[in-house]
Scaffold this active site. Structure first.
Site, PDB file in Angstrom:
ATOM      1  N   CYS A  14      12.161  16.525 -13.482  1.00  0.00           N
ATOM      2  CA  CYS A  14      13.076  16.112 -14.456  1.00  0.00           C
ATOM      3  C   CYS A  14      14.609  15.860 -13.923  1.00  0.00           C
ATOM      4  O   CYS A  14      15.024  14.762 -14.216  1.00  0.00           O
ATOM      5  CB  CYS A  14      13.231  17.356 -15.391  1.00  0.00           C
ATOM      6  SG  CYS A  14      14.488  17.034 -16.748  1.00  0.00           S
ATOM      7  N   CYS A  17      18.149  19.949 -14.783  1.00  0.00           N
ATOM      8  CA  CYS A  17      18.675  21.260 -14.496  1.00  0.00           C
ATOM      9  C   CYS A  17      18.871  21.486 -12.991  1.00  0.00           C
ATOM     10  O   CYS A  17      18.158  22.119 -12.482  1.00  0.00           O
ATOM     11  CB  CYS A  17      18.120  22.352 -15.196  1.00  0.00           C
ATOM     12  SG  CYS A  17      17.921  22.275 -17.034  1.00  0.00           S
ATOM     13  N   CYS A  91      11.097  23.266 -22.954  1.00  0.00           N
ATOM     14  CA  CYS A  91      12.545  22.969 -21.920  1.00  0.00           C
ATOM     15  C   CYS A  91      13.182  24.182 -22.345  1.00  0.00           C
ATOM     16  O   CYS A  91      13.506  24.582 -23.476  1.00  0.00           O
ATOM     17  CB  CYS A  91      13.011  21.500 -22.551  1.00  0.00           C
ATOM     18  SG  CYS A  91      14.752  21.756 -21.977  1.00  0.00           S
ATOM     19  N   GLN A 215      28.936  15.943 -29.641  1.00  0.00           N
ATOM     20  CA  GLN A 215      28.948  17.149 -28.740  1.00  0.00           C
ATOM     21  C   GLN A 215      27.312  17.850 -28.943  1.00  0.00           C
ATOM     22  O   GLN A 215      26.781  18.308 -30.213  1.00  0.00           O
ATOM     23  CB  GLN A 215      29.739  17.855 -28.868  1.00  0.00           C
ATOM     24  CG  GLN A 215      31.126  17.672 -28.543  1.00  0.00           C
ATOM     25  CD  GLN A 215      31.709  17.240 -27.013  1.00  0.00           C
ATOM     26  OE1 GLN A 215      30.641  17.389 -26.141  1.00  0.00           O
ATOM     27  NE2 GLN A 215      32.655  16.532 -26.691  1.00  0.00           N
ATOM     28  N   TYR A 244      40.464   8.346 -26.984  1.00  0.00           N
ATOM     29  CA  TYR A 244      38.990   8.502 -26.724  1.00  0.00           C
ATOM     30  C   TYR A 244      38.442   9.314 -27.657  1.00  0.00           C
ATOM     31  O   TYR A 244      37.558  10.420 -27.405  1.00  0.00           O
ATOM     32  CB  TYR A 244      38.881   9.005 -25.287  1.00  0.00           C
ATOM     33  CG  TYR A 244      39.556   8.344 -24.241  1.00  0.00           C
ATOM     34  CD1 TYR A 244      39.203   7.148 -23.567  1.00  0.00           C
ATOM     35  CD2 TYR A 244      40.819   8.794 -23.896  1.00  0.00           C
ATOM     36  CE1 TYR A 244      39.772   6.622 -22.327  1.00  0.00           C
ATOM     37  CE2 TYR A 244      41.537   8.087 -22.818  1.00  0.00           C
ATOM     38  CZ  TYR A 244      41.188   7.053 -22.102  1.00  0.00           C
ATOM     39  OH  TYR A 244      41.732   6.546 -21.039  1.00  0.00           O
ATOM     40  N   ASP A 313      40.427  12.719 -23.989  1.00  0.00           N
ATOM     41  CA  ASP A 313      39.072  13.248 -23.907  1.00  0.00           C
ATOM     42  C   ASP A 313      38.288  11.979 -23.240  1.00  0.00           C
ATOM     43  O   ASP A 313      37.273  11.452 -24.049  1.00  0.00           O
ATOM     44  CB  ASP A 313      38.421  13.710 -25.105  1.00  0.00           C
ATOM     45  CG  ASP A 313      36.954  14.284 -24.763  1.00  0.00           C
ATOM     46  OD1 ASP A 313      36.715  14.375 -23.554  1.00  0.00           O
ATOM     47  OD2 ASP A 313      36.407  14.664 -25.832  1.00  0.00           O
ATOM     48  N   CYS A 340      35.497  15.989 -18.558  1.00  0.00           N
ATOM     49  CA  CYS A 340      33.845  16.399 -18.214  1.00  0.00           C
ATOM     50  C   CYS A 340      33.893  16.221 -16.653  1.00  0.00           C
ATOM     51  O   CYS A 340      32.625  16.177 -16.240  1.00  0.00           O
ATOM     52  CB  CYS A 340      33.011  15.706 -19.047  1.00  0.00           C
ATOM     53  SG  CYS A 340      33.197  14.008 -18.907  1.00  0.00           S
TER      54      CYS A 340
HETATM   55  N1  SAH Z   1      36.526  13.395 -28.141  1.00  0.00           N
HETATM   56  C1  SAH Z   1      35.228  12.888 -28.699  1.00  0.00           C
HETATM   57  C2  SAH Z   1      34.568  11.838 -27.779  1.00  0.00           C
HETATM   58  C3  SAH Z   1      34.677  11.911 -26.286  1.00  0.00           C
HETATM   59  S1  SAH Z   1      33.726  11.129 -25.230  1.00  0.00           S
HETATM   60  C4  SAH Z   1      34.448  14.145 -28.974  1.00  0.00           C
HETATM   61  O1  SAH Z   1      34.924  15.316 -28.371  1.00  0.00           O
HETATM   62  O2  SAH Z   1      33.349  14.153 -29.503  1.00  0.00           O
HETATM   63  C5  SAH Z   1      34.483   9.737 -24.768  1.00  0.00           C
HETATM   64  C6  SAH Z   1      34.624   8.549 -25.558  1.00  0.00           C
HETATM   65  O3  SAH Z   1      35.561   7.669 -25.107  1.00  0.00           O
HETATM   66  C7  SAH Z   1      33.389   7.816 -26.057  1.00  0.00           C
HETATM   67  O4  SAH Z   1      33.299   7.964 -27.465  1.00  0.00           O
HETATM   68  C8  SAH Z   1      33.609   6.318 -25.379  1.00  0.00           C
HETATM   69  O5  SAH Z   1      33.128   5.354 -26.339  1.00  0.00           O
HETATM   70  C9  SAH Z   1      35.395   6.323 -25.562  1.00  0.00           C
HETATM   71  N2  SAH Z   1      36.034   5.320 -24.593  1.00  0.00           N
HETATM   72  C10 SAH Z   1      35.441   5.125 -23.274  1.00  0.00           C
HETATM   73  N3  SAH Z   1      36.446   4.147 -22.713  1.00  0.00           N
HETATM   74  C11 SAH Z   1      37.155   3.845 -23.490  1.00  0.00           C
HETATM   75  C12 SAH Z   1      38.600   3.201 -23.514  1.00  0.00           C
HETATM   76  N4  SAH Z   1      39.001   2.508 -22.472  1.00  0.00           N
HETATM   77  N5  SAH Z   1      39.621   3.284 -24.676  1.00  0.00           N
HETATM   78  C13 SAH Z   1      38.847   3.813 -25.444  1.00  0.00           C
HETATM   79  N6  SAH Z   1      37.837   4.681 -25.997  1.00  0.00           N
HETATM   80  C14 SAH Z   1      36.969   4.741 -24.732  1.00  0.00           C
END
Ligand code: SAH
Length: 390
Positions: A14, A17, A91, A215, A244, A313, A340
């Site tokens: 897999c 992990c 899993c 998430q 984002y 984010d 992340c």
């Molecule tokens: N903040 C949210 C999602 C974070 S994931 C949460 O916690 O649920 C990162 C996100 O960034 C994704 O949804 C992706 O589509 C978006 N993303 C990636 N590149 C981007 C860009 N250049 N401009 C705007 N959004 C973007």
């Protein structure tokens, strides 16, 4: 005494992990070291917040369906970097109830004469099953991914499945007839219930459709978002950007302590979900803009807009120069960066701290026990507008 981790029988094949066989305390120590390796040059890294129970935390479970050499139906994951299915029965990180539902479906196929799809011959129907569970609402969505919209005896199939698992609140048929590594196709046919589930995070409700981003570890998501809000320490007067924003979770949660919030996100489906989530929670001081976050920030900076807090984010690759430069021009009092990937976070912090920002706090949170991912929430303050300075 530290408990030695038991080892999953398909761990090697897999590849998900990486920390199999490593005690949870040791996993946390390693993640702390990795984070510090990238970030300690910016200041103190707080001790990582782990989970009380680091198993079965994933609220989204996906199983590919196929046959083994003897012709028996199997379900599980694709072997790393291949298209061979490895059978998975238990899993250690996926929700238990969802795995049970997948086993039930596997057992039902024969009596319903449903064949699994064979990629080589193009014969058969069922490709994947996806189960998503709202941990705080208990609502469960089952998505049957097939190559054709015709599913024989579908009503009886749903009835039999719900008899075994009455907690299922919706069943969706997703049609994916393309040769692709994407699990879901574009077409959804609702077989039972509303076609989505809801979950609650920090007292607010979020809608999850078959393909919505949400998430996967809701327990730690509350910890992560809680830290982000604590760091932002808003008073209700601030204009906030949620960059984002995905389906708007962070911005919607922040809206309760802000004057107004603007979310920006590239993915239009996520923007649609974000708007729906705001409506569902009766929140009126947030709006969502589709587009590139860097482009949006440039526009805000060019118009001389004033923003007090930027919550960001970004994906693993971090932010681009355009975004970071317009962030410096926009010059918010605070930036809360949720990352992340500590490596790209370090790169972006180097750019921001070269000019007006100071790193005030860095808090790692373990969102994915047993895997090697680390999430970090970081607070930056503007030297020029820090409270107490004029
Ligand atoms: N903040 C949210 C999602 C974070 S994931 C949460 O916690 O649920 C990162 C996100 O960034 C994704 O949804 C992706 O589509 C978006 N993303 C990636 N590149 C981007 C860009 N250049 N401009 C705007 N959004 C973007």
């Amino acid at each position: 005494m530290e408990q030695k981790e038991t080892v999953c029988s398909v761990a090697k094949k897999c590849g998900g992990c990486r920390y199999q066989g490593v005690s949870y305390q040791e996993q946390l120590r390693r993640k702390q070291r990795i984070t510090e390796g990238f970030l300690k040059k910016f200041g103190k890294v707080e001790p990582i917040i782990g989970m009380e129970d680091p198993y079965y935390y994933r609220n989204k479970v996906h199983a590919a369906f196929g046959r083994d050499r003897k012709g028996n139906v199997i379900s599980g994951i694709y072997e790393e970097k291949s298209h061979r299915i490895v059978s998975v029965d238990d899993c250690m990180i996926e929700d238990k109830k969802s795995q049970e539902i997948i086993r039930t479906i596997r057992g039902m196929l024969k009596s319903f004469k449903i064949k699994t799809y064979d990629e080589d011959t193009g014969y058969g129907l069922l490709r994947h099953v996806l189960v998503r569970r709202g941990f705080s609402t208990g609502e469960i969505m089952v998505v049957l991914v097939t190559v054709s919209p015709i599913f024989p005896s579908k009503n009886n199939f749903v009835k039999a499945l719900r008899k075994e698992h009455p907690e299922i609140t919706t069943v969706v048929l997703n049609v994916n007839d393309r040769q692709t590594s994407m699990v879901l196709g574009d077409r959804n046919i609702v077989l039972y219930g509303p076609g989505f589930i809801k979950d609650r995070l920090m007292g607010l409700t979020f809608r999850i459709s078959p393909s919505s981003f949400y998430q996967v570890n809701p327990v730690q998501t509350e910890v992560l978002y809680g830290k982000a809000m604590e760091f932002a320490a808003m008073t209700g007067k601030e204009r906030v950007i949620d960059a984002y924003c995905g389906t708007g979770t962070i911005g919607i949660i922040a809206s309760g302590n802000a004057r107004d919030v603007i979310g920006v996100e590239l993915n239009r489906d996520a923007i649609r979900d974000a708007r729906m989530n705001a409506r569902e929670n009766k929140i009126r001081n947030v709006r969502f803009v589709p587009g590139d976050a860097g482009w949006f920030m440039e526009g805000m900076a060019a118009e001389g807009e004033k923003v007090e807090v930027v919550l960001m984010d970004p994906p693993r690759s971090g932010s681009d120069r355009k975004f970071l430069h317009s962030l410096l021009t926009l010059s918010p009092e605070k930036i809360v960066y949720v990352s992340c990937n500590p490596e790209t976070l370090a790169r972006d912090l180097a750019c921001l701290t070269k000019r007006d920002y100071l790193v005030k706090k860095m808090q790692p949170v373990d969102m994915f026990p047993l895997t090697d991912s680390v999430e970090v929430v970081c607070l930056l303050e503007n030297r020029r507008t820090r409270p107490g300075r004029s």
